[in-house]
Write an enzyme that holds these catalytic residues in place. Structure first.
Site, short mmCIF file in Angstrom:
data_model
loop_
_atom_site.label_atom_id
_atom_site.label_comp_id
_atom_site.label_asym_id
_atom_site.label_seq_id
_atom_site.Cartn_x
_atom_site.Cartn_y
_atom_site.Cartn_z
N LYS A 1 0.84 -1.21 0.00
CA LYS A 1 0.00 0.00 0.00
C LYS A 1 0.87 1.25 0.00
O LYS A 1 0.61 2.21 -0.74
CB LYS A 1 -0.95 -0.02 1.21
CG LYS A 1 -2.02 -1.10 1.11
CD LYS A 1 -2.84 -1.30 2.38
CE LYS A 1 -3.83 -2.46 2.21
NZ LYS A 1 -4.60 -2.77 3.43
N GLN B 1 -4.74 -1.75 9.75
CA GLN B 1 -4.64 -3.07 9.12
C GLN B 1 -5.21 -4.14 10.05
O GLN B 1 -4.89 -4.18 11.25
CB GLN B 1 -3.18 -3.36 8.76
CG GLN B 1 -2.98 -4.63 7.95
CD GLN B 1 -3.59 -4.57 6.55
OE1 GLN B 1 -3.76 -3.50 5.96
NE2 GLN B 1 -3.95 -5.71 6.01
N ASP C 1 -11.07 2.79 4.26
CA ASP C 1 -11.40 1.36 4.18
C ASP C 1 -12.93 1.15 4.10
O ASP C 1 -13.39 0.06 3.76
CB ASP C 1 -10.89 0.61 5.42
CG ASP C 1 -9.63 -0.20 5.15
OD1 ASP C 1 -9.41 -0.57 3.98
OD2 ASP C 1 -8.90 -0.46 6.12
N1 GUN Z 1 -6.95 -7.04 6.23
C1 GUN Z 1 -7.31 -7.76 5.15
N2 GUN Z 1 -7.87 -6.95 4.22
C2 GUN Z 1 -7.86 -5.71 4.73
C3 GUN Z 1 -8.30 -4.45 4.24
O1 GUN Z 1 -8.84 -4.29 3.13
N3 GUN Z 1 -8.12 -3.39 5.07
C4 GUN Z 1 -7.54 -3.53 6.28
N4 GUN Z 1 -7.40 -2.43 7.02
N5 GUN Z 1 -7.13 -4.67 6.77
C5 GUN Z 1 -7.28 -5.75 5.99
#
Ligand code: GUN
Length: 292
Positions: free
Chosen positions: A52, A96, A119
């Site tokens: 990311k 995350q 998100d």
């Molecule tokens: N863990 C697995 N997929 C995601 C996501 O799209 N966002 C976040 N913050 N954590 C994750």
């Protein structure tokens, strides 16, 4: 069979975002700034957050990775979230998941300022999504919609079977595929670990979206001819022949299912890169909304 090439489409989207950022820069505007909080040192989570951050660099965003110890308390994390909420320099941020067991995930997601929740996990944003209001759509479902749209996949009146009811993928996906509009307007069955006759239900699907995390779960004999198959699985499987010692395997037996399907996503190079591109897109939207 047409390959839904997430790698290519995500690169196109990143180019589009970069062009927007270049325009912002040339007009002397502040560029979007994404922060990602990671608690603990889970290898997969670190890899995702690393991707990311690299994607931010690629499109010209600013980015901040906040690393916290695996022993971080809920109070400490909530304090960090408050700081990010109040930091005018940060346009959007993510926490995350998964979080360590001492931290209540629901409490944490509720603490994020909805205007910075790129998100789309805050109940306010999730509720808006369910009500067809404009909001941040969770990145993985958003990426799948974008793939269906860019490949002109017909979804109207189709039977979509979603496998897995997670808050991040399956649940929002089921809502989005049933909503009025395109991609959408399909009849959705949301299946999960308590579903009876799951094989029979899958065999009736025009569109299968598998977000289960079981390698090679979906076999050719389970899907209808010309089905659209979306594989959200990203399981790490030991593989000594790879430099990292593992490879990423999807939920779908691609080699055989692809022969029967009309459209299919590969793993890797399907949904995964789209998720990152759509997080960037949400961050760009967050910046634009903050500028008014
Ligand atoms: N863990 C697995 N997929 C995601 C996501 O799209 N966002 C976040 N913050 N954590 C994750």
């Amino acid at each position: 069979m047409i390959l839904l090439d997430g790698k290519k489409v995500s690169n196109d989207i990143k180019d589009e975002i970069k062009a927007e950022v270049d325009k912002m820069k040339s007009q002397g505007e502040k560029v979007p700034h994404l922060a990602a909080v990671i608690v603990g040192d889970d290898g997969a989570s670190l890899t995702y957050v690393g991707s990311k951050v690299r994607a931010c660099e690629r499109v010209g965003f600013e980015s901040t990775m906040v690393r916290m110890k695996h022993t971080t308390s809920e109070i400490e994390l909530l304090h960090k979230i408050k700081e990010l909420n109040e930091d005018d320099n940060i346009d959007g941020f993510i926490i995350q998941l998964p979080l360590p067991p001492q931290i209540n995930t629901q409490k944490v997601l509720m603490a994020v300022d909805p205007s910075k929740d790129v998100d789309g996990f805050h109940p306010e944003n999730f509720g808006k999504m369910a009500l067809d209001m404009s909001t941040f759509i969770p990145a993985t479902p958003f990426g799948i919609l974008e793939l269906l749209e860019r490949y002109d996949v017909d979804t109207k009146g189709k039977h979509t079977v979603v496998i897995g009811r997670s808050h991040i993928v399956g649940r929002p996906m089921s809502i989005l595929m049933s909503r009025k509009g395109w991609p959408g307007n399909s009849t959705v069955t949301l299946t999960h670990s308590n579903t009876k006759n799951i094989t029979q239900i899958i065999s009736q699907a025009d569109i299968v979206i598998s977000a289960l995390g079981v390698p090679n779960f979906l076999k050719a004999e389970m899907v209808r001819d010309d089905a659209v198959v979306i594989d959200v699985g990203i399981t790490r499987v030991d593989d000594d022949s790879k430099p990292r010692g593992y490879r990423i395997v999807g939920d779908v037996d691609f080699e055989n299912v692809s022969k029967k399907s009309s459209f299919i996503t590969p793993v890797p190079g399907g949904v995964g890169p789209m998720t990152i591109a759509m997080l960037l897109k949400n961050t760009l939207l967050a910046r634009e909304q903050r500028m008014g």
